[in-house]
Scaffold this active site. Structure first.
Site, PDB file in Angstrom:
ATOM      1  N   ASP A 170       5.063   1.662   7.884  1.00 27.03           N
ATOM      2  CA  ASP A 170       5.730   1.769   6.448  1.00 27.03           C
ATOM      3  C   ASP A 170       5.350   1.230   5.393  1.00 27.03           C
ATOM      4  O   ASP A 170       5.484   0.093   5.060  1.00 27.03           O
ATOM      5  CB  ASP A 170       7.310   1.525   6.961  1.00 27.03           C
ATOM      6  N   ASP A 394       4.033   7.382   0.744  1.00 32.12           N
ATOM      7  CA  ASP A 394       4.694   6.791   1.483  1.00 32.12           C
ATOM      8  C   ASP A 394       4.479   7.264   3.121  1.00 32.12           C
ATOM      9  O   ASP A 394       4.600   8.408   3.038  1.00 32.12           O
ATOM     10  CB  ASP A 394       6.394   7.180   1.438  1.00 32.12           C
TER      11      ASP A 394
END
Length: 519
Positions: A170, A394
């Protein structure tokens, strides 16, 4: 959760109910995370070729209960059970993404409400830096599709003796954490929970330790009554996503590739992480999360003294065999730096009190089939004075999301360019527009999506990174929209088969088209 996003998610659940089951059941699945949230997995090969010419003529399809079975002239589109299953998986995928977007915005809002910024250098000054490593650290990544996730997972050895745990990769968060015994409120994961009592290298960070200031405490804060009291933490992601437990250090073991090319296991001692006893959220199948954000707690930031200020990853496409893995590399990768098609664009800093975690880039315009969409307002791409807006890279969001009105303009331009070749299907659940490619098994001709950055760099995506083939008959654009005030997100679906370089020292993002399976 913002009111607009709540309404938006409610509308999505209402719209897709004919294909995805009862809305209350779906909502309950999200709350308890107890049944499968399917990652996107199309059984149809992606044989696309790009086109860049504009076309004229529009053919639209109306739908009954959002089932685009026929248009007004009687032309049909086959909606078989496999199409419905694939569509259902995309529905769940979007729900995951929307929940994550709420998470990112909630974190941004929380940052804006904080009155005091933590001083990173003073907080970690007492941490002894390990000796620099003579190589680069290489880890393998696996797609989370088989676990019902659209994210990528990294297998990490934690503790002494080391035990395997699968963590979500992440770049949109900082804290590394594991579900930890005793687990008072935990979601289902594959494999056993981490037990600190079985590891000789586990050590709690005490509440008086300067490192305790790097993590948010529960609300109301817990008073530190003794030097031996552990540092409690609360890391809030969104409406139902959070982890609470003890802030600690542990030994993480990962593969190291030396400068001579030798592969061996390397121990990263005193890695700061969260030992989570209360954990909630859409972390399906994972044991926890590996943060790669820009803040001081992330896995990549803690490795700066070892491998410098850069890391890279290369994500294989989702249709790859399960034995083909992606790679995550910490340290300088000379092969990547010498790649003839490596391009860079600069990271930009957020304004106001925007979260230091995120990797922002500055978009100038969007290209569809090589044509710049000049009618998108310039302010759509800018970060406002209060930290809202902008565009982030992301790895934890699957599809790409563009803020309005950019999304409407982009999807309409795709429909305009494709409508003469293939019948346009509007109002198909979730994805829009979709196209009837019935009878075309290979070489579906579709325009490419590109991003032009403010510093002159251009990132052009192959067609298979911009479209999803739901069945033999239906292909859909694989990007979605967010509200006007939200930021845009370049997700991991568009990053497939690009070697992505995050260079925080030079404040730049690198991207090179690569067959990731060959790395």
């Amino acid at each position: 959760m913002s009111t607009r996003l709540s309404i938006f998610l409610g509308l999505i659940l209402f719209i897709v109910s004919p294909l995805s089951g009862d809305c209350r059941t779906l909502s309950k699945r999200r709350e308890y995370n107890s049944s499968s949230l399917h990652g996107f997995n199309s059984h149809y090969p992606m044989h696309f070729s790009s086109v860049s010419t504009s076309t004229s003529n529009y053919c639209g399809l109306s739908s009954t209960e959002h089932d685009p079975a026929k248009d007004h002239t009687g032309d049909t589109v086959t909606i078989n059970q496999e199409t419905k299953r694939t569509t259902h998986s995309v529905v769940d995928l979007k729900i995951q993404d929307l929940t994550r977007i709420q998470t990112l915005h909630a974190r941004l809002q929380k940052s804006k409400n904080e009155k005091v910024k933590k001083k990173i250098t003073s907080d970690i000054s007492s941490v002894e830096a390990p000796e620099a490593s003579p190589g680069k650290l290489v880890a393998t990544l696996q797609s989370g599709m088989t676990l019902g996730s659209g994210e990528y997972f990294m297998d990490v050895l934690v503790g002494t003796p080391p035990k395997h745990f699968s963590l979500i990769l992440d770049t949109g968060s900082d804290l590394n954490w594991l579900q930890c015994l005793p687990c008072h409120d935990c979601f289902h994961q594959k494999g056993a929970f981490y037990d600190p009592k079985t590891s000789t290298s586990f050590k709690n960070i005490t509440c008086n330790d300067p490192r305790c200031g790097l993590i948010s405490s529960p609300d109301p804060p817990v008073q530190c009554e003794s030097d031996s009291q552990s540092c409690p933490y609360f890391y809030w992601y969104g409406d139902r996503s959070n982890t609470t437990g003890d802030f600690a250090v542990e030994t993480f073991t990962i593969n190291l590739t030396t400068t001579e090319g030798e592969s061996l296991e390397y121990k990263l001692e005193n890695m700061m992480f969260g030992c989570g006893h209360w954990n909630r959220g859409l972390f399906r199948g994972a044991s926890g999360l590996l943060g790669l954000g820009r803040g001081p707690l992330s896995f990549s930031s803690q490795l700066h003294s070892l491998y410098g200020h850069s890391f890279s990853y290369c994500l294989v496409d989702r249709s790859s065999d399960t034995n083909v893995s992606s790679k995550l590399i910490f340290g300088e990768d000379k092969d990547l730096l010498s790649h003839p098609n490596l391009n860079f664009t600069s990271f930009v800093n957020g304004k106001g009190n925007s979260v230091e975690t995120f990797y922002y880039v500055q978009i100038k315009s969007i290209l569809v089939g090589g044509e710049a969409l000049d009618d998108i307002p310039e302010e759509t791409w800018n970060i406002s004075s209060d930290g809202a807006g902008g565009t982030i890279i992301d790895s934890g969001t699957t599809l790409s999301y563009f803020a309005q009105p950019a999304y409407e303009i982009i999807k309409n331009k795709f429909a305009e360019k494709i409508k003469e070749k293939y019948l346009v299907i509007r109002d198909f659940p979730i994805l829009d527009p979709c196209f009837n490619v019935s009878g075309v098994e290979e070489n579906i001709q579709l325009p490419e999506l590109g991003i032009a950055f403010a510093d002159g760099a251009v990132w052009t995506f192959p067609v298979e990174n911009s479209f999803i083939r739901l069945s033999e008959d239906i292909v859909c654009l694989a990007i979605l929209g967010t509200p006007k005030s939200a930021f845009s997100i370049i997700g991991n679906y568009q990053q497939q088969n690009f070697h992505m370089l995050y260079d925080t020292k030079r404040s730049r993002l690198g991207y090179a088209p690569t067959e990731c399976a060959n790395i």
